[in-house]
Design an enzyme around this catalytic site. Sequence first.
Site, mmCIF file in Angstrom:
data_model
loop_
_atom_site.group_PDB
_atom_site.id
_atom_site.type_symbol
_atom_site.label_atom_id
_atom_site.label_comp_id
_atom_site.label_asym_id
_atom_site.label_seq_id
_atom_site.Cartn_x
_atom_site.Cartn_y
_atom_site.Cartn_z
ATOM 1 N N GLU A 1 4.686 8.103 -2.792
ATOM 2 C CA GLU A 1 5.801 8.088 -1.832
ATOM 3 C C GLU A 1 5.616 7.032 -0.743
ATOM 4 O O GLU A 1 6.570 6.703 -0.026
ATOM 5 C CB GLU A 1 5.981 9.495 -1.226
ATOM 6 C CG GLU A 1 7.383 9.712 -0.686
ATOM 7 C CD GLU A 1 7.645 11.134 -0.199
ATOM 8 O OE1 GLU A 1 7.079 12.090 -0.774
ATOM 9 O OE2 GLU A 1 8.426 11.280 0.761
ATOM 10 N N ARG B 1 20.815 14.842 -6.158
ATOM 11 C CA ARG B 1 20.647 15.484 -4.847
ATOM 12 C C ARG B 1 21.554 14.902 -3.773
ATOM 13 O O ARG B 1 22.064 15.630 -2.925
ATOM 14 C CB ARG B 1 19.197 15.309 -4.404
ATOM 15 C CG ARG B 1 18.284 16.111 -5.234
ATOM 16 C CD ARG B 1 16.860 15.790 -4.942
ATOM 17 N NE ARG B 1 16.035 16.721 -5.680
ATOM 18 C CZ ARG B 1 14.723 16.720 -5.665
ATOM 19 N NH1 ARG B 1 14.070 15.836 -4.952
ATOM 20 N NH2 ARG B 1 14.049 17.600 -6.354
ATOM 21 N N ALA C 1 -0.792 10.766 -6.060
ATOM 22 C CA ALA C 1 -1.119 9.345 -6.222
ATOM 23 C C ALA C 1 -2.604 9.126 -5.958
ATOM 24 O O ALA C 1 -3.303 8.469 -6.746
ATOM 25 C CB ALA C 1 -0.260 8.500 -5.272
ATOM 26 N N ILE D 1 6.423 13.100 -9.276
ATOM 27 C CA ILE D 1 5.097 13.331 -9.883
ATOM 28 C C ILE D 1 4.767 12.201 -10.873
ATOM 29 O O ILE D 1 3.689 11.601 -10.768
ATOM 30 C CB ILE D 1 4.992 14.733 -10.524
ATOM 31 C CG1 ILE D 1 5.190 15.812 -9.454
ATOM 32 C CG2 ILE D 1 3.639 14.911 -11.223
ATOM 33 C CD1 ILE D 1 5.052 17.247 -9.936
HETATM 34 C C1 LIG Z 1 8.022 21.043 -0.704
HETATM 35 C C2 LIG Z 1 8.133 19.903 -1.651
HETATM 36 C C3 LIG Z 1 8.363 20.150 -2.998
HETATM 37 C C4 LIG Z 1 8.445 19.082 -3.888
HETATM 38 N N1 LIG Z 1 8.607 19.356 -5.214
HETATM 39 C C5 LIG Z 1 8.574 18.329 -6.098
HETATM 40 C C6 LIG Z 1 8.562 18.584 -7.492
HETATM 41 O O1 LIG Z 1 8.570 19.738 -7.934
HETATM 42 N N2 LIG Z 1 8.522 17.517 -8.327
HETATM 43 C C7 LIG Z 1 8.461 16.216 -7.873
HETATM 44 O O2 LIG Z 1 8.411 15.278 -8.682
HETATM 45 N N3 LIG Z 1 8.438 15.966 -6.541
HETATM 46 C C8 LIG Z 1 8.481 16.959 -5.653
HETATM 47 N N4 LIG Z 1 8.383 16.704 -4.324
HETATM 48 C C9 LIG Z 1 8.095 15.327 -3.876
HETATM 49 C C10 LIG Z 1 6.615 15.034 -4.085
HETATM 50 O O3 LIG Z 1 5.866 16.195 -3.858
HETATM 51 C C11 LIG Z 1 6.084 13.930 -3.178
HETATM 52 O O4 LIG Z 1 6.870 12.794 -3.302
HETATM 53 C C12 LIG Z 1 4.658 13.634 -3.593
HETATM 54 O O5 LIG Z 1 3.848 14.775 -3.399
HETATM 55 C C13 LIG Z 1 4.064 12.471 -2.817
HETATM 56 O O6 LIG Z 1 2.751 12.341 -3.266
HETATM 57 P P1 LIG Z 1 1.818 11.245 -2.629
HETATM 58 O O7 LIG Z 1 0.535 11.326 -3.354
HETATM 59 O O8 LIG Z 1 2.523 9.949 -2.587
HETATM 60 O O9 LIG Z 1 1.673 11.711 -1.099
HETATM 61 P P2 LIG Z 1 1.212 13.098 -0.475
HETATM 62 O O10 LIG Z 1 0.997 14.130 -1.505
HETATM 63 O O11 LIG Z 1 2.118 13.427 0.649
HETATM 64 O O12 LIG Z 1 -0.227 12.724 0.103
HETATM 65 C C14 LIG Z 1 -0.374 11.775 1.124
HETATM 66 C C15 LIG Z 1 -1.604 12.124 1.903
HETATM 67 O O13 LIG Z 1 -1.992 11.003 2.676
HETATM 68 C C16 LIG Z 1 -2.548 11.479 3.883
HETATM 69 N N5 LIG Z 1 -2.512 10.378 4.865
HETATM 70 C C17 LIG Z 1 -1.423 9.723 5.318
HETATM 71 N N6 LIG Z 1 -1.789 8.761 6.191
HETATM 72 C C18 LIG Z 1 -3.137 8.814 6.286
HETATM 73 C C19 LIG Z 1 -4.094 8.077 7.039
HETATM 74 N N7 LIG Z 1 -3.744 7.089 7.858
HETATM 75 N N8 LIG Z 1 -5.397 8.406 6.894
HETATM 76 C C20 LIG Z 1 -5.784 9.410 6.062
HETATM 77 N N9 LIG Z 1 -4.918 10.137 5.344
HETATM 78 C C21 LIG Z 1 -3.602 9.844 5.444
HETATM 79 C C22 LIG Z 1 -1.670 12.660 4.247
HETATM 80 O O14 LIG Z 1 -2.322 13.533 5.126
HETATM 81 C C23 LIG Z 1 -1.401 13.270 2.870
HETATM 82 O O15 LIG Z 1 -2.312 14.317 2.584
HETATM 83 C C24 LIG Z 1 8.332 17.750 -3.407
HETATM 84 C C25 LIG Z 1 8.118 17.507 -2.062
HETATM 85 C C26 LIG Z 1 8.008 18.573 -1.174
HETATM 86 C C27 LIG Z 1 7.783 18.292 0.261
#
Ligand SMILES: Cc1cc2nc3c(=O)[nH]c(=O)nc-3n(C[C@H](O)[C@H](O)[C@H](O)COP(=O)(O)OP(=O)(O)OC[C@H]3O[C@@H](n4cnc5c(N)ncnc54)[C@H](O)[C@@H]3O)c2cc1C
Length: 499
Positions: A463, A317, A30, A479
Amino acid sequence: MGINTNLFAQEESIKWDEEWDIVVVGSGFAGSAALCQGIELQAKTLMIDKMPVLGGNSAINGGAFAIVGSPQQQERGIEDSYELYVKDIYKAGLGLNQKELVEVIAKNGFEAYKFTTQRGVIYRDNLGHFGGHSVPRTIWPTINSGGKITIPLQEYALKKGATIRTKVILDDLIFDKKGKKVIGIKVRENYKFKFDPNFNEENNKTGVTKYYKINGGVVMATGGFSYDVNFRQKLDSQLTPDLDCTNHYGATAYSLKMMMKHNVKTKDLAWIQMGPWGSPDEKGFGIAPVFAIPAFAYGVMVDARTGKRFVNELADRKIRAEAILKIHKNADGSLTHPIVFCDSVGATGTRKENVYRGIHKKVIHKFDTLEDLAEFYNIPVESLKKTVEDYNRYVKNGKDEEMNKPFFKLRNKFVPDISKPPYYAFRAIPKVHHTMGGVAIDTKARVLDKNENPIEGLFAAGEAVGGPHGASRLGSCAIPDCLVFGRIAAQSAVELLKV
Ligand SMILES: Cc1cc2nc3c(=O)[nH]c(=O)nc-3n(C[C@H](O)[C@H](O)[C@H](O)COP(=O)(O)OP(=O)(O)OC[C@H]3O[C@@H](n4cnc5c(N)ncnc54)[C@H](O)[C@@H]3O)c2cc1C
C-alpha cells in the site's frame, strides 16, 4: 530534478551501529513476503516495525485474496483468466492504473498464493464474489484474517534466520556522497507510538537513534495513510475527521512524507477509498464488512426511505460508496442509512460465527419476516416486499433487469434468492479504508525519483506504492499486490548485493 542532497546525512559523517543486506520496513503482507524472500536468497535480512505489535493493516485485514486459477475456482467450475482480472482492476481504477504493475500482479498472484501455502498458510474451501470482479475469485485462509498469512510467513522467516524488531521507527534514508544510492537508514529503537487522530508523528521524539548500514537495499513496506486525518483531508477535503476509518492506528503518512522530502515521485495520492460496507453501529472495520460479503452477493441494499434498491450491490467500492453518500444526508439534516440484507441461505456465505458475532454486537439483526425487518428499520413495507419479489424473479431468470448485478452459477446452481427466512440485515455507511496513492515504482519494485529514474537501493511494495489500483482498488486485490511486489522488492535488493 534529482535527489535533494541537502536533506540527507552524508556517508562519511555516519558511525554505523549495525550492518544488514536488506532492511524491510513494515511487517504487513508486503514486508513479510519480502522478509521470507530475502532470507531464502541468503541475504542477512532485518524487518522493523514502529508499532509494538507486528502486522499493520495486514494483521487486522479480512484475509480476502483474489487470484486466478485457485483450486477453489477449479472445483466450482469457474472460468477465469489473467486478462479478465486485469480488466476488472483497470475498470475499478477508472483506467488510471499503471497497467504494467497490474499485469505483474495478475500473472504472479497464483505463484504468490503457492509461495504462502509452501510456507505454512492454509486456505479454506470457500470462494467469494466481491464487488467489481467479473467472476468469483476470492479465497480466504482458515479464518477471515490476514494475520493467518503474515504470522506463518514471519514464523517461517524467523526459523530461516531472519531478524524481526518492533518499536523501531525508520526516520530517514542515508544516501552516498553523490546522493544517488541509499546506503543506510537512520532509525529510532524503543519508539513509543501514541495514537491521536490529530497527532503529528513528526513531533514524537521517543526512542534512541541508531544507524544501520545496508549493502543491498531498503524495502519500504510501510503501508498506507488512511488514519492520517490531516494529511488525507489536505488531499481530499471531503474526508473530514468525523468519518470513521477501518485502519490500524499506525497508518500515517510519516514514511511517505520522508520519501517525498527526497524528491521521490508519487502517484495518485488524492485517490482515497471509502469502504461501502461499514456500519455506523460499530467503530473501525468491525464485523459488518465480513457479513457484507454474502449480504451484497446474495441479498440487496435498499434505501430505507423508499424500500428500493439504488445501486448494483456488486459494483466496485467507489460506485457503491458514492451511491450511499448521495442518499445519506437528508435536506432537513437528518441521516439515512441504507439497509443491506439477505436470507438464511445467503448468510451461509460466511461462517456462522461471523453472523453470531454481528448479532451479539447488535450490528446485524435477525428477522423472521420482511414485515418485522421493515418495521425495525422504518422502511415502507409494501415497497420492500415488491423489491424482494422483483429481485427473486431476476435471480430465477439469471438477469438483474434493474441494477445489472451479475448472477453466477456455483456448483451448477444459481446464487440464492431472498426467500428463506430468517433474514439478516445491517445499516451501512462508508468508512475511509485504503489509500491508492503512494510512491512510484517500476516492475522491479524500484522506487522512482521525479525524473522517473530508479533510486538505487530503494524499493517499495504494497500500500506504500501508488499506481496499480488507480482511482479505486478492487476488494481482495491488496493481498496479491503486497505479496507479489514484496517478493520482487527483496529479489531486486538481492541483485544489488551481486554488483
Ligand atoms: C480492516 C481492513 C481489512 C482489509 N481487508 C482486506 C482483504 O480482506 N483483502 C485485501 O486484499 N485487502 C484488504 N485490506 C487492505 C489491505 O489489508 C492493506 O492494503 C494491506 O494490509 C497493506 O499491506 P502492507 O504490507 O502494504 O502494509 P501494512 O500491513 O499496513 O504494514 C505497514 C507497516 O509498516 C509500519 N511502518 C510504517 N512506517 C514505518 C516506519 N517509518 N518505521 C517502521 N515501521 C513503519 C506500520 O506500522 C505497519 O505495521 C484491508 C484493510 C483493512 C484496514
